[in-house]
Design a protein around this motif. Structure first.
Motif, PDB file in Angstrom:
ATOM      1  N   GLY A  83     -24.362   4.613  -5.865  1.00  0.00           N
ATOM      2  CA  GLY A  83     -23.846   5.292  -7.047  1.00  0.00           C
ATOM      3  C   GLY A  83     -22.460   5.871  -6.917  1.00  0.00           C
ATOM      4  N   GLU A  84     -21.867   5.780  -5.716  1.00  0.00           N
ATOM      5  CA  GLU A  84     -20.538   6.349  -5.483  1.00  0.00           C
ATOM      6  C   GLU A  84     -19.494   5.240  -5.449  1.00  0.00           C
ATOM      7  OE1 GLU A  84     -19.837   9.701  -5.130  1.00  0.00           O
ATOM      8  OE2 GLU A  84     -21.956   9.949  -5.686  1.00  0.00           O
ATOM      9  N   LEU A  85     -18.346   5.496  -6.078  1.00  0.00           N
ATOM     10  CA  LEU A  85     -17.246   4.538  -6.078  1.00  0.00           C
ATOM     11  C   LEU A  85     -16.696   4.396  -4.660  1.00  0.00           C
ATOM     12  CD1 LEU A  85     -15.299   2.764  -7.778  1.00  0.00           C
ATOM     13  CD2 LEU A  85     -13.859   4.795  -8.017  1.00  0.00           C
ATOM     14  N   VAL A  86     -16.637   3.154  -4.157  1.00  0.00           N
ATOM     15  CA  VAL A  86     -16.109   2.887  -2.817  1.00  0.00           C
ATOM     16  C   VAL A  86     -14.637   2.505  -2.900  1.00  0.00           C
ATOM     17  CG1 VAL A  86     -16.288   1.391  -0.779  1.00  0.00           C
ATOM     18  CG2 VAL A  86     -18.366   2.185  -1.936  1.00  0.00           C
ATOM     19  N   ASP A  87     -14.319   1.535  -3.758  1.00  0.00           N
ATOM     20  CA  ASP A  87     -12.934   1.065  -3.881  1.00  0.00           C
ATOM     21  C   ASP A  87     -12.793   0.228  -5.145  1.00  0.00           C
ATOM     22  OD1 ASP A  87     -10.276   0.824  -3.227  1.00  0.00           O
ATOM     23  OD2 ASP A  87     -10.590  -0.397  -1.437  1.00  0.00           O
ATOM     24  N   THR A  88     -11.539  -0.033  -5.532  1.00  0.00           N
ATOM     25  CA  THR A  88     -11.260  -0.832  -6.724  1.00  0.00           C
ATOM     26  C   THR A  88     -10.079  -1.762  -6.466  1.00  0.00           C
ATOM     27  OG1 THR A  88      -9.691   0.781  -7.631  1.00  0.00           O
ATOM     28  CG2 THR A  88     -12.016   1.031  -8.269  1.00  0.00           C
ATOM     29  N   VAL A  89      -9.970  -2.772  -7.319  1.00  0.00           N
ATOM     30  CA  VAL A  89      -8.801  -3.651  -7.289  1.00  0.00           C
ATOM     31  C   VAL A  89      -8.615  -4.247  -8.681  1.00  0.00           C
ATOM     32  CG1 VAL A  89     -10.046  -5.739  -6.535  1.00  0.00           C
ATOM     33  CG2 VAL A  89      -7.622  -5.514  -6.032  1.00  0.00           C
ATOM     34  N   ALA A  90      -7.352  -4.284  -9.118  1.00  0.00           N
ATOM     35  CA  ALA A  90      -7.002  -4.977 -10.366  1.00  0.00           C
ATOM     36  C   ALA A  90      -6.388  -6.296  -9.921  1.00  0.00           C
ATOM     37  CB  ALA A  90      -6.007  -4.158 -11.173  1.00  0.00           C
ATOM     38  N   ALA A  91      -7.153  -7.379 -10.085  1.00  0.00           N
ATOM     39  CA  ALA A  91      -6.696  -8.672  -9.573  1.00  0.00           C
ATOM     40  C   ALA A  91      -7.382  -9.803 -10.305  1.00  0.00           C
ATOM     41  CB  ALA A  91      -6.996  -8.776  -8.080  1.00  0.00           C
ATOM     42  N   SER A  92      -6.765 -10.978 -10.228  1.00  0.00           N
ATOM     43  CA  SER A  92      -7.451 -12.156 -10.753  1.00  0.00           C
ATOM     44  C   SER A  92      -7.533 -13.237  -9.681  1.00  0.00           C
ATOM     45  CB  SER A  92      -6.770 -12.662 -12.027  1.00  0.00           C
ATOM     46  OG  SER A  92      -5.390 -12.709 -11.880  1.00  0.00           O
ATOM     47  N   LYS A  93      -7.327 -12.830  -8.420  1.00  0.00           N
ATOM     48  CA  LYS A  93      -7.466 -13.748  -7.286  1.00  0.00           C
ATOM     49  C   LYS A  93      -8.820 -13.530  -6.622  1.00  0.00           C
ATOM     50  CE  LYS A  93      -2.758 -14.845  -6.222  1.00  0.00           C
ATOM     51  NZ  LYS A  93      -2.676 -15.764  -7.317  1.00  0.00           N
ATOM     52  N   GLU A  94      -9.521 -14.630  -6.388  1.00  0.00           N
ATOM     53  CA  GLU A  94     -10.857 -14.556  -5.807  1.00  0.00           C
ATOM     54  C   GLU A  94     -10.835 -13.892  -4.429  1.00  0.00           C
ATOM     55  OE1 GLU A  94     -14.669 -17.523  -5.124  1.00  0.00           O
ATOM     56  OE2 GLU A  94     -12.902 -18.262  -6.180  1.00  0.00           O
TER      57      GLU A  94
END
Length: 105
Positions: A83-94
């Motif tokens: 339930g806790e946010l670990v990390d994020t990324v704004a990307a369109s590369k697999e």
């Protein structure tokens, strides 16, 4: 595991029910979001990511889920553990999304 389409009302429950979750935030008008959908589906079916819930969230119609990951751009991906946010990324590369998901292991 198939990709599940969820709304704000189901989002918190999915985070509570699944230890590891990856979320793809998208909008209907976002071309890169649509292009990434088949890749996201394939990733969800991969043995490498067994035990991880894959969720699709429309960022325009689900403000609570969007706030949970501080979505800034689309497509946007977030990983949650317990339930806790670990990390994020704004990307369109697999590769970028795969690297993000590996942070759950």
């Amino acid at each position: 595991m198939a990709v599940q389409q969820v709304t704000d009302t189901e989002f918190a429950a999915q985070l509570a029910e699944n230890e590891k979750v990856v979320v793809k935030y998208y909008a209907d008008w976002c071309g890169n979001c649509r292009l990434f959908s088949p890749k996201f589906k394939r990733m969800s079916e991969s043995e490498d990511f067994k035990g991880i819930a894959f969720l699709d969230v429309n960022a325009e119609t689900n403000p609570e889920a969007r706030k949970a990951a501080n979505v800034t751009n689309l497509p946007f991906f977030a990983v949650f553990r317990n339930g806790e946010l670990v990390d994020t990324v704004a990307a369109s590369k697999e590769e970028a999304v795969t690297a993000l998901i590996h942070k759950l292991n």
